[in-house]
Scaffold this active site. Structure first.
Site, short mmCIF file in Angstrom:
data_model
loop_
_atom_site.label_atom_id
_atom_site.label_comp_id
_atom_site.label_asym_id
_atom_site.label_seq_id
_atom_site.Cartn_x
_atom_site.Cartn_y
_atom_site.Cartn_z
N HIS A 55 -13.77 -1.99 -1.70
CA HIS A 55 -12.72 -1.90 -2.73
C HIS A 55 -11.90 -3.19 -2.85
O HIS A 55 -11.83 -3.77 -3.95
CB HIS A 55 -11.84 -0.68 -2.46
CG HIS A 55 -10.55 -0.68 -3.18
ND1 HIS A 55 -10.47 -0.63 -4.56
CD2 HIS A 55 -9.28 -0.73 -2.74
CE1 HIS A 55 -9.19 -0.66 -4.92
NE2 HIS A 55 -8.45 -0.72 -3.84
N HIS A 79 -4.81 -6.43 0.06
CA HIS A 79 -3.76 -5.65 -0.60
C HIS A 79 -3.51 -4.27 0.00
O HIS A 79 -2.43 -3.72 -0.16
CB HIS A 79 -4.01 -5.55 -2.12
CG HIS A 79 -5.00 -4.50 -2.53
ND1 HIS A 79 -6.31 -4.77 -2.74
CD2 HIS A 79 -4.84 -3.18 -2.78
CE1 HIS A 79 -6.94 -3.66 -3.10
NE2 HIS A 79 -6.08 -2.67 -3.14
N GLU A 83 -0.43 -1.14 4.02
CA GLU A 83 -0.26 0.28 3.75
C GLU A 83 -1.18 1.15 4.64
O GLU A 83 -0.76 2.18 5.14
CB GLU A 83 -0.59 0.51 2.26
CG GLU A 83 -0.32 1.88 1.75
CD GLU A 83 1.15 2.12 1.41
OE1 GLU A 83 1.99 1.30 1.81
OE2 GLU A 83 1.43 3.13 0.77
N ASP A 84 -2.41 0.71 4.80
CA ASP A 84 -3.42 1.63 5.37
C ASP A 84 -3.94 1.26 6.75
O ASP A 84 -4.76 1.98 7.30
CB ASP A 84 -4.65 1.71 4.43
CG ASP A 84 -4.28 2.32 3.09
OD1 ASP A 84 -3.25 2.99 3.03
OD2 ASP A 84 -5.04 2.10 2.12
N ASP A 146 -6.70 -3.93 -8.68
CA ASP A 146 -6.81 -2.77 -7.79
C ASP A 146 -7.02 -1.50 -8.61
O ASP A 146 -7.94 -0.72 -8.38
CB ASP A 146 -5.51 -2.70 -6.96
CG ASP A 146 -5.37 -1.40 -6.18
OD1 ASP A 146 -6.36 -0.97 -5.58
OD2 ASP A 146 -4.25 -0.84 -6.18
#
Ligand code: MN
Length: 712
Positions: A55, A79, A83-84, A146
C-alpha cells in the site's frame, strides 16, 4: 518474514523505475525509507491478503508519477508507520530529518479526523479544515495518493466501511483534489466512489454511454477529420487533436443537479487541441472558427484570466454537423499538465527551454516564490498560507486556544472572532491575545493565528466596536445591545430631566396623581411614562415643554421643591457627551445642551459656543458634577517650548509622571524651528489633576507657555 526472500527488492523495483528524475543520493534516501517501512509493517497484511507494504509503495508510485520531490515520496512510504507500527516520529526525525517527519505526522493527523457529518455545508468545513490542518500542501498530496490507492483496493473491506470511505472520498477528498487543480486524481476518485455508492446507476449509465458512443462514432470521426484536415492545411500541422470523453460521475451530476437529459449531454462533442505556445492557442482558435461557426458568447479566455486553481485554456463552442454543438478546449502542453496534475505540476516544471512562455514563467515564479518563502522561514506554515490564500482569497482561518478552526471573512478583526466563538464572549470581551501577544480588539486576523479572548462579566459592547467589526453577526449583536442599552439609559435620563423641569414649577413628579399622568399621556399620544421619559432623554421632547403641559393638568402645591441641577458622574454612558470644543473636566462649571436624538452635550460654562446656544433656553439646562466623578476625561494642552533635542521625550515623561494618559501628540514648528508648539491630547481625572500635570510641565526649562484647549 511474511514475504519470500528477495520480495522486498522486487517490490522496490516497481517504484525505482519511476524515480529517474531524481538525483542518485535522493533515490538512496528513498530506498532507506522503503526499508524502514518494509521492516515496520512486517507481518501486517491488507484485507486482500497482500503484504501491507504494497500500500505505501503504491501511494509512493502515484506521487512518483507526478514527479514529486524526494521528501514527499519518502513520506508516502512512511505514511502509516506512526499510526500503525512501533516506529515513532523521533525515529523518522533521526533518520530522515524533520521535514519528512512533519509530513508523515501531518498525514497521520489527517487520518485521525472522523468525517462524520453528511451535511453539505459541513463537508465544506471539513474540506477547509483538511487544507488548514495541512501546513504543508504536500501532506494533502500524500493523503490523496493514500486515498486513491485505498479506493482502488476497496474490494476486501466490509460493506459499511466501503460505503463510509467512498462517501468521504466523494464529499471531501475529490473536491480538494479538484480545487488543487489535480483533475486526473479527482476524476478517478469520483468514478471509484460513484461506482461504490451507486452501483446500479453506475452500471446503467455505463452501458448507456457505451451504446451512445457507438451511435456517435460516425459524427465524431467526421468532426475529427474536418479538424485534422483543417490543421494539416494550416501553419499549425503539429497541433494535437483528441476527442474528450465525459466521465460517468460528471454526466450523472449534470443530469441530477442541472436536470440536463442524458441525450443532450451525450450530444455534445468535445475536443481538446494541444499546441506548443500561447500564440498558437489563439491561432488555433482562428482555425476552428473558420472550420465551424462559433456559438456566440460561449467563448471563454482562461488563458488571459486563469481560474482560481490555476487552470488555463481557451474554451469555445461551435455549431457542428446537424447543428450539434462541439466544445473545444485549446491550450499549451504546460497548461494541459497543469489541468491534469494541478498543483503537483508545479513540482514537475524545470527550466529547460529558452523559449519560455509567459504562463510557464508565471507558474515557475509561483512555485519559486513559495519554495523560497518556505526555505527562508524554515517553516512550511507560510507556504501553505500562500497556497491557501490563492484557494480561498476571501477567507481567513484562525484557531481557538483549543485548536478549533474558525473561518472568517477577509479583513475580520478580533471582535469578529469573539462573536464567532459565542455571543456572550463577544458581549463581554475586554482584551485579546494573538499568539500570546496582547493586541487591541481592532486587530485584523491573519491565517494561522491562535486567538484568545479575555472576558469580564462587567464588560459591555462599545459603540466604537462598530468601526472595526466586519461580520454581520458581530455588527448586529453590538447594535442590538447598544440599542437596548440606550433605551434604558434614555428612560433614566428623561426622568431626571423631567423632575428638574417640574421643580421650576414647584412640582414633584412623585406627587403627581395617576389621573394627571394619564391625561398627560393622552395629550402626548404616548403609550407609557417610560416612553415619555425615553423621548425626553433622547432629546426628542423638551423637558420644559412637557413640564408646562403637566402644570396645566395638575394642582399647584405650595411646598417649595428643591431640585438640584442634574449631577454628572462621567459614567453615564451613551446619552451624556462631552463637547470637544471646550472639553469640560470635573471641577469646571458646566452647562448642558439637549441634542435631539443623542441626549445631552456637556459644555463648560465659559465655552464660546454656549453664548449662541443660550438663545434656545429650552435646550439649555444647568448641570453640576457629582461629588465623586469616575473615569478619565479628554483634554488637550498646548505647550510652547524651545526646540531642543529630546524635549518631546522630556515633556511626555513629565505628563506620564503626573499619571495622565497621552492619546496623541502633534508638533508644529514656530519661527523657523527655534520654537515649537507641542499639542498633547490626554486623559485626566479632573481639573485639579490637569493642574498637577501643568505644574510638572512648567518645571521643565524649555517650556515657555502652557494653554488648555477651549480656554480663551
Ligand atoms: Mn494508508
Amino acid at each position: 518474514m511474511t514475504c519470500p526472500p528477495g520480495e522486498h527488492v522486487r517490490l522496490f523495483k516497481k517504484l525505482r523505475r519511476k524515480l529517474d528524475y531524481l538525483a542518485p543520493q535522493q533515490i538512496d534516501l528513498i530506498e532507506r525509507a522503503y526499508i524502514l517501512a518494509f521492516e515496520a509493517h512486517q507481518g501486517q497484511k491488507r484485507r486482500s491478503g497482500e503484504p501491507y507494504i504494497t500500500h505505501p509503495v503504491a501511494a509512493a508510485c502515484v506521487l512518483a508519477d507526478m514527479q514529486m520531490d524526494a521528501q514527499t515520496i519518502m513520506a508516502a512510504l512512511l505514511h502509516d508507520v506512526i499510526e500503525d507500527t512501533s516506529v515513532d516520529k523521533q525515529v523518522i526525525i533521526d533518520r530522515f530529518g524533520m521535514e519528512v517527519a512533519e509530513l508523515v505526522d501531518g498525514v497521520s493527523k489527517l487520518t485521525q479526523i472522523e468525517f462524520v457529518s453528511r451535511a453539505e455545508a459541513q463537508a465544506e468545513n471539513f474540506r477547509k479544515m483538511v487544507l488548514a490542518m495541512s501546513r504543508d500542501i504536500r501532506v494533502i498530496l500524500v493523503k490523496l495518493a493514500d486515498r486513491l490507492h485505498n479506493m482502488r483496493t476497496l474490494e476486501g473491506m466490509p460493506s459499511n466501511k466501503q460505503q463510509r470511505i467512498a462517501r468521504e472520498t466523494l464529499d471531501i477528498f475529490a473536491p480538494i483534489a479538484k480545487r488543487l487543480g489535480m483533475r486526473e486524481i479527482s476524476v478517478e476518485l469520483e468514478e471509484l466512489s460513484f461506482a461504490m455508492l451507486y452501483p446500479m446507476r453506475y452500471k446503467i449509465l455505463k452501458e448507456a454511454v457505451k451504446r451512445a458512443r457507438g451511435d456517435r462514432k460516425k459524427i465524431l470521426s467526421l468532426i475529427e477529420n474536418t479538424l485534422q484536415e483543417g490543421f494539416a492545411k494550416s501553419d499549425l500541422p503539429s497541433a494535437m487533436i483528441a476527442g474528450r470523453e465525459k466521465h460517468l460521475y460528471s454526466i450523472y451530476r449534470k443530469m441530477k443537479h442541472r436536470h440536463v437529459p442524458f441525450n443532450e449531454i451525450m450530444d455534445v462533442y468535445a475536443f481538446r487541441i494541444i499546441v506548443d505556445s500561447i500564440e498558437n492557442c489563439y491561432r488555433s482558435l482562428g482555425i476552428v472558427h473558420q472550420l465551424f461557426k462559433p456559438v456566440p458568447e460561449r467563448f471563454k479566455d482562461y488563458i488571459a484570466i486563469p481560474k482560481a486553481n490555476g487552470y488555463q485554456s481557451l474554451h469555445t463552442t461551435l455549431f457542428g454537423p446537424y447543428g450539434l454543438p462541439i466544445e473545444v478546449q485549446i491550450r499549451t502542453t504546460e497548461m494541459d499538465n497543469m489541468a491534469t496534475s494541478g498543483i503537483a505540476a508545479h513540482w514537475l516544471y524545470k527550466t529547460n527551454s529558452n523559449d519560455i512562455r509567459e504562463s510557464q514563467l508565471r507558474a515557475e515564479q509561483w512555485v519559486k516564490n513559495l519554495l523560497e518563502l518556505q526555505q527562508r522561514t524554515g517553516s512550511s506554515l507560510e507556504f501553505i498560507e500562500s497556497v491557501k490564500v490563492d484557494l480561498f482569497p476571501e477567507e481567513v482561518y484562525v484557531f481557538t486556544p483549543k485548536g478549533d478552526i474558525k473561518s472568517l471573512p477577509g479583513g475580520a478583526t478580533v471582535i469578529d472572532f469573539a462573536y464567532a466563538v459565542h455571543t456572550d464572549i463577544g458581549n463581554h470581551c475586554i482584551s485579546a491575545k494573538i499568539d500570546r501577544q496582547a493586541v487591541p480588539l481592532s486587530s485584523s486576523l491573519v491565517n494561522g493565528q491562535t486567538i484568545e479572548i479575555v472576558t469580564s462579566s462587567t464588560a459591555r459592547p462599545n459603540p466604537a466596536w462598530l468601526d472595526f467589526a466586519v461580520t454581520s453577526k458581530a455588527r448586529s449583536h453590538i447594535r442590538h445591545f447598544l440599542k437596548s442599552q440606550q433605551h434604558s439609559e434614555s428612560i433614566e435620563l428623561g426622568k431626571q430631566l423631567l423632575k428638574k423641569a417640574l421643580s421650576e414649577h414647584s412640582l414633584q413628579l412623585k406627587k403627581l396623581t395617576e389621573e394627571a399622568l394619564k391625561n398627560l399621556l393622552e395629550e402626548t399620544k404616548l403609550a407609557s411614562m417610560d416612553e415619555l421619559y425615553s423621548e425626553i432623554g433622547l432629546g426628542h421632547r423638551l423637558p420644559t415643554v412637557v413640564a408646562q403641559q403637566m402644570v396645566g393638568l395638575t394642582e399647584h402645591s405650595d411646598e417649595p421643591v428643591d431640585e438640584k441641577p442634574l449631577a454628572i458622574q462621567g459614567t453615564e454612558g451613551m446619552l451624556i457627551h462631552f463637547a470637544d470644543c471646550c472639553q469640560p473636566l470635573p471641577g469646571d462649571p458646566i452647562v448642558g445642551i439637549l441634542d435631539s436624538g443623542k441626549g445631552i452635550r456637556v459644555h463648560r460654562e465659559s465655552c464660546q459656543h454656549i453664548a449662541k446656544l443660550r438663545r434656545y433656553p429650552d435646550r439649555c439646562m444647568p448641570l453640576r458634577w457629582a461629588e465623586k466623578t469616575e473615569g478619565n476625561f479628554k483634554t488637550t494642552v498646548q505647550v510652547h517650548v524651545v526646540n531642543e533635542r529630546g524635549v518631546l521625550a522630556i515633556l511626555a515623561l513629565a505628563i506620564s509622571d503626573a499619571e495622565a494618559d497621552i492619546d496623541d501628540i502633534g508638533v508644529e514648528d514656530q519661527d523657523g524651528g527655534m520654537h515649537c508648539i507641542v499639542t498633547f491630547t490626554m486623559h485626566v481625572k479632573s481639573r485639579t489633576h490637569l493642574a498637577r500635570v501643568a505644574r510638572q510641565l512648567r518645571q521643565i526649562r524649555q517650556v515657555r507657555k502652557i494653554s488648555r484647549k477651549g480656554t480663551a
